[in-house]
Write an enzyme that holds these catalytic residues in place. Structure first.
Site, PDB file in Angstrom:
ATOM      1  N   SER A  80       5.457  -8.644  -6.447  1.00 43.76           N
ATOM      2  CA  SER A  80       6.638  -8.241  -6.094  1.00 43.76           C
ATOM      3  C   SER A  80       6.924  -8.233  -4.434  1.00 43.76           C
ATOM      4  O   SER A  80       8.058  -8.212  -4.873  1.00 43.76           O
ATOM      5  CB  SER A  80       5.466  -6.711  -5.572  1.00 43.76           C
ATOM      6  OG  SER A  80       4.802  -6.594  -4.903  1.00 43.76           O
ATOM      7  N   ASP A  90      -7.094   2.427   3.856  1.00 38.50           N
ATOM      8  CA  ASP A  90      -6.067   1.872   3.433  1.00 38.50           C
ATOM      9  C   ASP A  90      -5.038   0.680   4.633  1.00 38.50           C
ATOM     10  O   ASP A  90      -3.029   1.213   3.738  1.00 38.50           O
ATOM     11  CB  ASP A  90      -5.321   2.753   2.350  1.00 38.50           C
ATOM     12  CG  ASP A  90      -4.029   2.122   1.531  1.00 38.50           C
ATOM     13  OD1 ASP A  90      -3.965   0.651   1.222  1.00 38.50           O
ATOM     14  OD2 ASP A  90      -3.438   3.243   0.381  1.00 38.50           O
ATOM     15  N   ASN A 126      -5.242  -4.321   2.053  1.00 37.14           N
ATOM     16  CA  ASN A 126      -6.614  -3.752   2.794  1.00 37.14           C
ATOM     17  C   ASN A 126      -7.476  -3.384   1.762  1.00 37.14           C
ATOM     18  O   ASN A 126      -7.480  -5.084   0.180  1.00 37.14           O
ATOM     19  CB  ASN A 126      -5.945  -2.376   2.462  1.00 37.14           C
ATOM     20  CG  ASN A 126      -5.719  -1.835   1.046  1.00 37.14           C
ATOM     21  OD1 ASN A 126      -4.978  -2.190   1.111  1.00 37.14           O
ATOM     22  ND2 ASN A 126      -6.659  -1.796   0.293  1.00 37.14           N
ATOM     23  N   ASP A 128      -3.826  -1.514   5.096  1.00 39.81           N
ATOM     24  CA  ASP A 128      -4.243  -2.664   5.595  1.00 39.81           C
ATOM     25  C   ASP A 128      -3.447  -3.476   6.497  1.00 39.81           C
ATOM     26  O   ASP A 128      -1.786  -2.805   6.619  1.00 39.81           O
ATOM     27  CB  ASP A 128      -3.644  -3.641   3.738  1.00 39.81           C
ATOM     28  CG  ASP A 128      -2.277  -2.499   2.849  1.00 39.81           C
ATOM     29  OD1 ASP A 128      -2.535  -3.233   2.347  1.00 39.81           O
ATOM     30  OD2 ASP A 128      -1.443  -1.632   4.127  1.00 39.81           O
TER      31      ASP A 128
END
Lengths: 273, 534
Positions: free
Chosen positions: B165, B292, B249, B294
Site C-alpha cells: 500500500s 503496536d 511492529n 511500530d
C-alpha cells in the site's frame, strides 16, 4: 434460478425424472461452433427480417448485438423470449422446435461474446507477425508494454471487444473512442500542437501529441482549436492486407487476452457483449 | 474563442517533457513534487513561496476532482510538469494539475484479492514511468503520458495475505516497495526492482532467519509469524547511498509472551545499501513492543550542527511517545526526549537510546492503562522540517488506552494476529495537536490544537512562504504560521482528511494539492481579473 438448475441436474444424475413443470429448461446443445453456425442459418431465415443481418438492428426491431444495454442476457431469458414472444410488442412467439430456438440463443450469445470467447478462424501466430510487421500496428498501439501510445492499448483487446466490433475497427469508420479524438490547436503565441484530446471541457483541453508529450491548456491560451472528425485508425486492413493476413490479424487480436472481463455474463441487466 | 485580457496571454501552456531523471529526483521539491514526502530527505519542505504568510488569506480552491468510488483516500499527489498522479487501491489517475481534469485512468483487475481494501498511498515516478502497488501485491509500471501498462512484477504472495500500500521509492534506477500486514503475522520485507525492466534485484527481510545476526532476539519459532511490515515509504541519502526504512511492529501485537526477546528488527530504523539491500546499521526504538507502536514513522534526514559539529542527522517522531535524533552515517543515538505529555510506560531513554521501562505498564489479561494508546503519540501522518525556522513539525495525539492481551493463535492466509488490543480512553485529555520542536533538542516551541478531531488526521507540509499546511480529520484544511503556530487560513473540505498536502507550480502559478476522503483539491491564490475574464 441457478439453484433450481442445480437441483434438476442432481435429480437427473440420480436417474430420476425431472418434474414436468421444470422452471428452467436447459440448453441441450452446448455452445460450440457447430451450434453457433446452425443458429446463424436459422437466425438469418427467421430473425433478420426484423432485427437486421446478424442482429445488427433492423427497421422493425432493435439490435440484438453491439454496444447497447440489453435486458435479456442469460440463455434462458433469450430462450423464453423467442419461445413466448414479448406481449405488447411486435416480437411474436416463433413456434420453432426447442432445439432450433436453442441454436438461435447460442448464436445470439456468441455474437455478443467478446472475441476471445468465440472461435476466431486464422493463424494467430502469423497474425502477430502481421501486427508488428506489415500492419504497422505497434506504431500507435501498445501490446504488453511494447509499442506506441497514441492509440488504445491492445493487450486485452480480445476480452474487451466482440469479434464483429474488432473486424469493423479494422475495416470501417467507427465512432472515435473517448480520449482519442484528433485535435489541432494554435496557441496565442503561435505554436501549433497536434495530437489527440485526452479530455476537454469548455475551459480546458488536455492533449497528447504525436511525440508522446502531454500539453495542458486553459482555453484562454488558445487562438484556435480544430477537432478532427475521423479516427486516426486506418480502416482499410481488408484491402491493405491479403485476405489471409487480414484473417490471421483478426485471429491474433481475438486471442489477445490478459484479463477476462465480463465474467458476469449470465447476469440479468448487465451490459451485454 | 472568447476575447481575453492581454495579461492572460502571458501565461504559456506547458510543453511537457515526461522524462524524470535521477538528478531531478535528488532535488528538493520545487515546481514538481516527485516523492511521497517531497524529496529523498522526506523534509516535505518546498522552496515555493508565491503563497506566503502575507497572501495566504486569499487562497481558494481552484478545482476539485471526485475520485469515482473514492473513500478514505490517503494518496499523496505526485506532480511532474503539471500532470498530477493520484491513486486509490488498484486505481491510478492522471489529472491536469491546473484544471483537475482527467487525462487517463487505469484500473488493475484483480484475480481474487479484495479490490478496495486498505489505503493506497500513491505513486513514484522515473523517466517515462509511473509506479504503484496493488492489493494483490504487484508493482505496476505505466507510461506517464498514456497510462499504458509497461510491466508488472509480483512483490509477494497475495494468497498468504500480503498486500502493498505504500508509495514506492525510486533511486538510481531501482524501485523499492514494501509490504503489509504486520498485524496478521506476516513477516515484512523490502524489495528492490529494476525500474526499467521490473526485474527483482534484492530483498531485505525485516525478521532475521535462524543463525542470522539478530535472530537471537526471537525465541523458538516465534520468528516465523513475526510481523515487521514495511508499510510506509523510506528516505534516501544519495551521498551515503543508504536507504532508511522504518520497520513495523512485531506479531502478535499485544501479547509478547510468545516472542521473548527484543524482536529485531521490528520497531527499528534500518539503513540499507541501495545496491545490495545489505543492512549497515539499525536502531530499535521499542525493543519487544507490546503496544503496536511500530516505528514505521517517517525518517527525516537533515544536515545540521549537533554539539557544535555538522552532522548528518536522521530524526523521527515515534509512535511510542519519544522524539529521536540519530547520526545517519553510523546509527548512533544522539538525543531522545518525550514528545507527548502522557507517556507512562518509560521514564526516559538510556544513553544508548533504550527505553527505561516502568514495570507493569503493558497489556495484561484484565487491562492496564498505557500511555500513549496503541494509536500512538503520533503515527503515519508525515512530519515536516523547515530549514528556515530550524523547527521539526509533527502531528501529536495525547491519549491513553486500556490495553489487554489474549492468547489468539496465528492462522495462515492473512488473518488478524494481534492477541489483544486497547480501549481508547477518549476523556478530556484526549487531544490532537500540531507541534513544533527544536530539531536537535526536541524542545517544544509551540503547539496548536486540532479542535474537534477525534484522531490524528493528515500530515504536514512546509513551504518557503513561511506556512505549514495541515489537514485535519474534522475536514478543515489549515495553514499555520511556521514560527508561531497561529492559524492564518482555513478551508472546510467537508470530509475527513487522512493524507498529506503537497505543493507544485505550473506556468508560474503555485498550487497546493490535497486528497480528502473521496476528492482531490487544487488550491491557488485568487485572481480577480481572471475570474472576471471568464
Amino acid at each position: 434460478m441457478l439453484r433450481s438448475i442445480g437441483i434438476s441436474l442432481l435429480l437427473a444424475g440420480a436417474n430420476c425424472i425431472a418434474p414436468a413443470q421444470a422452471a428452467s429448461p436447459n440448453n441441450p446443445l452446448g455452445t460450440g461452433p457447430e451450434a453457433v453456425a446452425a443458429g446463424h442459418v436459422i437466425f438469418n431465415r427467421t430473425c433478420t427480417a426484423c432485427h437486421g443481418t446478424d442482429g445488427a438492428e433492423g427497421e422493425r426491431a432493435p439490435a440484438l448485438v453491439g454496444d447497447r444495454r440489453f435486458f435479456r442476457l442469460s440463455e434462458n431469458a433469450i430462450f423464453d423470449t423467442i419461445k413466448n414472444g414479448i406481449l405488447g410488442t411486435a416480437m411474436p412467439a416463433l413456434g420453432l422446435p426447442d432445439d432450433d430456438i436453442w441454436r438461435i440463443v447460442v448464436f445470439i450469445r456468441a455474437m455478443r461474446a467478446s472475441a476471445s470467447d468465440v472461435d476466431v478462424p486464422g493463424d494467430a501466430e502469423h497474425g502477430a507477425a502481421v501486427f508488428s510487421g506489415k500492419g504497422g500496428c505497434l506504431k500507435c498501439h501498445m501490446l504488453l508494454g511494447q509499442g506506441g501510445i497514441i492509440g488504445p492499448d491492445l493487450s486485452n483487446i480480445g476480452a474487451q471487444m466482440t469479434l464483429q466490433h474488432l473486424r469493423e475497427s479494422l475495416t470501417q469508420a467507427r465512432p472515435i473512442p473517448i480520449g482519442y479524438r484528433p485535435v489541432k490547436v494554435v496557441t496565442r503565441s503561435g505554436e501549433t500542437v497536434e495530437g489527440i484530446a485526452k479530455n476537454e471541457d469548455g475551459f480546458s483541453i488536455q492533449i497528447l501529441d504525436f511525440h508522446d508529450k502531454l500539453h495542458l491548456y486553459d482555453k484562454s491560451e488558445l487562438r484556435q482549436i480544430v477537432h478532427g472528425t475521423t479516427s486516426l485508425m486506418p480502416r482499410n486492413y481488408d484491402q491493405a492486407l491479403t485476405p489471409g493476413e487480414y484473417q490471421d490479424l483478426a485471429a491474433m487480436l481475438g486471442h489477445q487476452v490478459t484479463v477476462k472481463l465480463h465474467v458476469k455474463d449470465q447476469g440479468e441487466g448487465e451490459v451485454g457483449r | 474563442m472568447k476575447r481575453l485580457a492581454l495579461t492572460l496571454s502571458l501565461a504559456l501552456a506547458s510543453s511537457l517533457c515526461a522524462q524524470v531523471t535521477d538528478k531531478q529526483l535528488e532535488l528538493s521539491p520545487d515546481s514538481d513534487w516527485l516523492h511521497y514526502n517531497g524529496g529523498y530527505s522526506s523534509q516535505r519542505h518546498s522552496g515555493l513561496d508565491q503563497i506566503r504568510l502575507s497572501n495566504v488569506g486569499s487562497l481558494v480552491s481552484k478545482w476539485v476532482y471526485h475520485v469515482p468510488g473514492g473513500g478514505g483516500l490517503q494518496s499523496v499527489p505526485i506532480v511532474v510538469d503539471g500532470v498530477m498522479y493520484i491513486t486509490q487501491p488498484n486505481e491510478i489517475y492522471a489529472l491536469d494539475g491546473r484544471s483537475g481534469r482527467l487525462i487517463w485512468q487505469y484500473h488493475h483487475i484483480l484475480a481474487k484479492a479484495p479490490d478496495r481494501e486498505g489505503p493506497n498511498r500513491g505513486v513514484a515516478v522515473f523517466e517515462d514511468k509511473v509506479y504503484f502497488t496493488t492489493t494483490d501485491s504487484f508493482l505496476i509500471a505505466l507510461n506517464t503520458a498514456s497510462g499504458n501498462v509497461l510491466w508488472q512484477s509480483k512483490i509477494a504472495e497475495a494468497s498468504e495475505g500480503y498486500h502493498s500500500s505504500a508509495a514506492p521509492l525510486v533511486a538510481k534506477g531501482k524501485v523499492m516497495v514494501g509490504v503489509i500486514y504486520g498485524d496478521r503475522g506476516l513477516n515484512g520485507f523490502l524489495v528492490a526492482f529494476d525500474a526499467r525492466t521490473g526485474e527483482r534485484l534484492w530483498q531485505f527481510d525485516s525478521i532475521p532467519k535462524p543463525g542470522e545476526p539478530g535472530s537471537e532476539s526471537w525465541v523458538g519459532d516465534s520468528w516465523k509469524h513475526a510481523g515487521g511490515a514495511t508499510w510506509l515509504t523510506g528516505s534516501y541519502d544519495p551521498e551515503l547511498n543508504l536507504l532508511y526504512w522504518a520497520i513495523g511492529n512485531p506479531s502478535p501485537d499485544f501479547n509478547g509472551d510468545v516472542r521473548e526477546g527484543d524482536n529485531l528488527y521490528t520497531d527499528s530504523m534500518v539503513a540499507l545499501g541501495l545496491n545490495t539491500g545489505k543492512m549497515k546499521w539499525h536502531f530499535q526504538f521499542t525493543p519487544h513492543d507490546v503496544m503496536d507502536w511500530d516505528g514505521a514513522e517517517i525518517p527525516v534526514l537533515v544536515d545540521a550542527p549537533f554539539d557544535g559539529k555538522m552532522r548528518k542527522l536522521l530524526v523521527q517522531a515515534d509512535r511510542n511517545g519519544f522524539y529521536y535524533v540519530l547520526d545517519r552515517e553510523t546509527g548512533q543515538f544522539l538525543h531522545g526526549s518525550k514528545l507527548a505529555r502522557q507517556v507512562n510506560w518509560a521514564t526516559g531513554l538510556t544513553a544508548q537510546g533504550r527505553p527505561i521501562l516502568v514495570p507493569g505498564i503493558e497489556p495484561s489479561l484484565k487491562g492496564t492503562k498505557v500511555c500513549p494508546s496503541s494509536t500512538g503519540a503520533t503515527n503515519w501522518m508525515s512530519p515536516t522540517y523547515n530549514p528556515q525556522t530550524g523547527l521539526f513539525y509533527f502531528v501529536a495525539l495525547e491519549g491513553c488506552g486500556l490495553a489487554t492481551k489474549n492468547t489468539e493463535k496465528f492462522r495462515p492466509g492473512g488473518f488478524q494476529y494481534r492477541a489483544g488490543g486497547d480501549v481508547l480512553l477518549k476523556d478530556d485529555t484526549w487531544k490532537v495537536y500540531v507541534r513544533a520542536l527544536e530539531l536537535t533538542t526536541g524542545k517544544q516551541v509551540w503547539e496548536q490544537e486540532r479542535v474537534g478531531s477525534g484522531s490524528l488526521g493528515g500530515g504536514l507540509l512546509s513551504t518557503a512562504g513561511g506556512v505549514i499546511f495541515s489537514g485535519e480529520l474534522n475536514g478543515e484544511f489549515v495553514a499555520l504560521n511556521a514560527k508561531t503556530g497561529q492559524p492564518v487560513w482555513h478551508f472546510n473540505t467537508g470530509q475527513p482528511i487522512n493524507s498529506q498536502p503537497m505543493t507544485y507550480m505550473v506556468d508560474g502559478k503555485q498550487y497546493v494539492g490535497l486528497t480528502a476522503n473521496s476528492d482531490v483539491f487544487g488550491f491557488a491564490l485568487f485572481e480577480p481579473e481572471k475570474a472576471l475574464a471568464k
